[in-house]
Each structure stands twice: as C-alpha cells, then as structure tokens.
Design an enzyme around this catalytic site. Structure first.
Site, PDB file in Angstrom:
ATOM      1  N   SER A 124      -1.327  -0.668   1.371  1.00 52.48           N
ATOM      2  CA  SER A 124      -0.956   0.379   2.862  1.00 52.48           C
ATOM      3  C   SER A 124      -2.781   0.109   3.735  1.00 52.48           C
ATOM      4  O   SER A 124      -2.574  -1.181   4.650  1.00 52.48           O
ATOM      5  CB  SER A 124      -1.181   1.884   1.901  1.00 52.48           C
ATOM      6  OG  SER A 124      -1.559   2.263   3.632  1.00 52.48           O
ATOM      7  N   ASP A 227      10.549   3.080   3.801  1.00 53.07           N
ATOM      8  CA  ASP A 227       9.172   3.156   4.266  1.00 53.07           C
ATOM      9  C   ASP A 227       9.185   2.407   5.707  1.00 53.07           C
ATOM     10  O   ASP A 227       9.804   1.481   5.964  1.00 53.07           O
ATOM     11  CB  ASP A 227       8.030   2.243   3.449  1.00 53.07           C
ATOM     12  CG  ASP A 227       7.296   2.235   4.061  1.00 53.07           C
ATOM     13  OD1 ASP A 227       6.289   2.949   4.687  1.00 53.07           O
ATOM     14  OD2 ASP A 227       6.087   1.839   3.284  1.00 53.07           O
ATOM     15  N   HIS A 257       7.021   4.755   0.777  1.00 56.21           N
ATOM     16  CA  HIS A 257       5.458   4.232   0.677  1.00 56.21           C
ATOM     17  C   HIS A 257       4.682   5.087  -0.370  1.00 56.21           C
ATOM     18  O   HIS A 257       4.595   5.929  -1.074  1.00 56.21           O
ATOM     19  CB  HIS A 257       4.669   5.191   1.661  1.00 56.21           C
ATOM     20  CG  HIS A 257       3.554   4.038   2.621  1.00 56.21           C
ATOM     21  ND1 HIS A 257       3.349   2.996   2.743  1.00 56.21           N
ATOM     22  CD2 HIS A 257       2.136   5.077   1.515  1.00 56.21           C
ATOM     23  CE1 HIS A 257       2.280   2.642   2.787  1.00 56.21           C
ATOM     24  NE2 HIS A 257       1.204   3.440   2.813  1.00 56.21           N
TER      25      HIS A 257
END
Length: 285
Positions: A124, A227, A257
């Site tokens: 991320s 996502d 995610h």
C-alpha cells in the site's frame, strides 16, 4: 525466530531484522515497508510482522523499516500508542528508507545477507515509499535493488477512474470502494504537506516517465482484485513495460485492498507471499 531491533538515523527509527530460517549463508534480503496511508501503521501489524516472519521462514532475511509517519489527518483516530519520535511528511519516510537501505548494505556481512540479492518492497503506502526510494537511488547513482516487490500499491495521487469489470466489481461491493479521487488526493496532500501539483517522483512514483524508468529493477506487483488503487499499479506496470523493464503485474483473485494485513481471512495472503518468496529465492548471486 529471533528479532534484533537495530537503531539507525538521527530520527531514532529502527529496522527490525528477521533472520532467514536457513543454514546456508549468505541469504537473499528484503527491505520491507508496511502500509497505513503514510500516517498510520507500525512494524507489529500483520502487514509488517506476519509478512516478515513468513518470508524469513522461506529463506529471506527481512529488514522491516519503522519509518516516520506523516501527521495524523483530521478525522483519523489517533493510535493507542503514538510512535516515540516526531511525525513528518515527505521526504521523512523516504529518507528513513534510504538510510535503512544503506545500513543494510554496510552491515550485509554481519546480517548474513548477500548484497547482490537485496530487494526492496512494501504494501500500500509502504509500496509507494519503496518504489519512490528506488527512483531516488537511480537519481543519485547508488546501488539498486535486485528486485522490487509491491503489494497493492498506491502510486498516483490523481489516478484515472476505474472502468469495465473493476468498476462493476466496486459497485457490487461498496465496502471495498474506499479509495475514490478525493480520499486518495487528500492522503497525498497530507503526506506532502500541500498540493500534489509538481510533487517529486519520490512521493508519486507513478508519474515517472518511460525515460525515467530505463534503469528500474525487475518488479513484481500484486494488486487487489476489487481495489480502486489497482488502476495506479496497472499504469505503473505499463510504463515499466514501455521502458523495456522486467515487470509482472498479478491480480490476486478474490481480494480487496490490504489482504496481507488479514492473513486469517482465507489463503490470499499466503498465495501472495508464496509469489514473493519464489521470486526472492530465484535471485542469483
């Protein structure tokens, strides 16, 4: 599995070392960065600790970086335990990452790591920091990673709208559709301390041009299936390919995610880490 928190840098950050569970030395190494929107997360969360333990068990020495977090945005809940050092926006986390990178190279013999098989990666926002740190290494003509591993990265502050099957999947699962344009731009503005216009590539690596990626190392990107941030990783993968770089972009089926931070929810985290472990093991001295 032993842990050896080792201090580095004037900001008082640490890198936690997870030695590989193998007898042969030296081993591949991985400098790893957790996610958290640049302003949250720590090296005890599964996205850091579980990832590091799993990859260490598979034969890689993992160096998990406790980088400085950006200021806590308005409306975000403060962590129960605040980090014991200042919060700071870009380039603090990137600087900490580069300091950790140089520390690992300098201590490779002590750590039992082969510097020629040292990789970098993250999840991320941590994947953003890792990808941007590589661009800064290229700019300053320093040793590059042998491999870049990115899990569901955010790489653009202003990303294109998802289309087709991804848009339909997000519409069908509104709880997964949490990275709209305003949310993403706001996250980056908090990280940068201002506008995303003319931001450095180290902060928004997805803006790198073909010409700026001609030396980029081999890269494996594992994206979430449902996502919105997948759009930015697909863009980055296309640009790497256009630059003639080795890049593999995988969509982990059935995931949204952050699946590495939820290892108890099915097999997705294990599958992604098996992909990473295979690429790390395949690195040649």
């Amino acid at each position: 599995m032993s842990e050896n928190p080792t201090p580095y840098g004037a900001a008082g950050g640490v890198v936690r070392v997870y030695p590989a569970r193998v007898l042969d030395r030296p081993t591949p190494g991985l400098v790893w960065l957790h996610g958290g929107g640049f302003a949250a997360g720590d090296i005890d969360m599964p996205e850091a600790d579980y990832v590091a333990r799993t990859l260490a068990d598979a034969g890689t020495t993992v160096l998990s970086v406790d980088y400085r977090l950006a200021p806590l945005p308005d409306g975000w809940e403060a962590p129960v335990t605040e980090p014991g050092r200042e919060r700071a926006g870009y380039p603090a986390a990137s600087d900490d990452t580069l300091t950790a990178w140089e520390w690992v190279l300098a201590e490779a013999a002590t750590l039992g790591v082969d510097p020629a098989r040292l990789a970098i990666g993250g999840a991320s926002a941590g994947a953003n920091i890792a990808a941007g740190a590589v661009l800064r290494l290229i700019e300053t003509d320093r040793q590059l990673p042998a491999l870049v591993l990115l899990a569901y990265p955010t790489l653009l502050a202003e990303q294109p709208e998802p289309e087709g099957d991804l848009r339909a999947a997000l519409d069908a699962r509104p709880e997964a559709d949490r990275f709209g344009p305003d949310a993403v731009r706001g996250m980056y503005e908090n990280y940068l301390g201002g506008s995303v216009v003319n931001a450095p590539l180290g902060a928004i690596p997805g803006l790198a041009s073909v010409e700026e990626l001609t030396e980029y190392p081999p890269t494996l990107i594992v994206a979430g299936d449902v996502d919105e941030l997948r759009v930015s990783s697909e863009h980055f993968a296309r640009t790497l390919a256009a630059a003639g770089r080795e890049v593999e972009h995988v969509i982990e089926p059935g995931t949204d995610h952050g699946h590495l931070n939820r290892p108890d929810e099915g097999d997705a985290a294990s599958l992604t880490l098996a992909r990473f472990a295979a690429r790390l093991t395949a690195l040649t001295p």
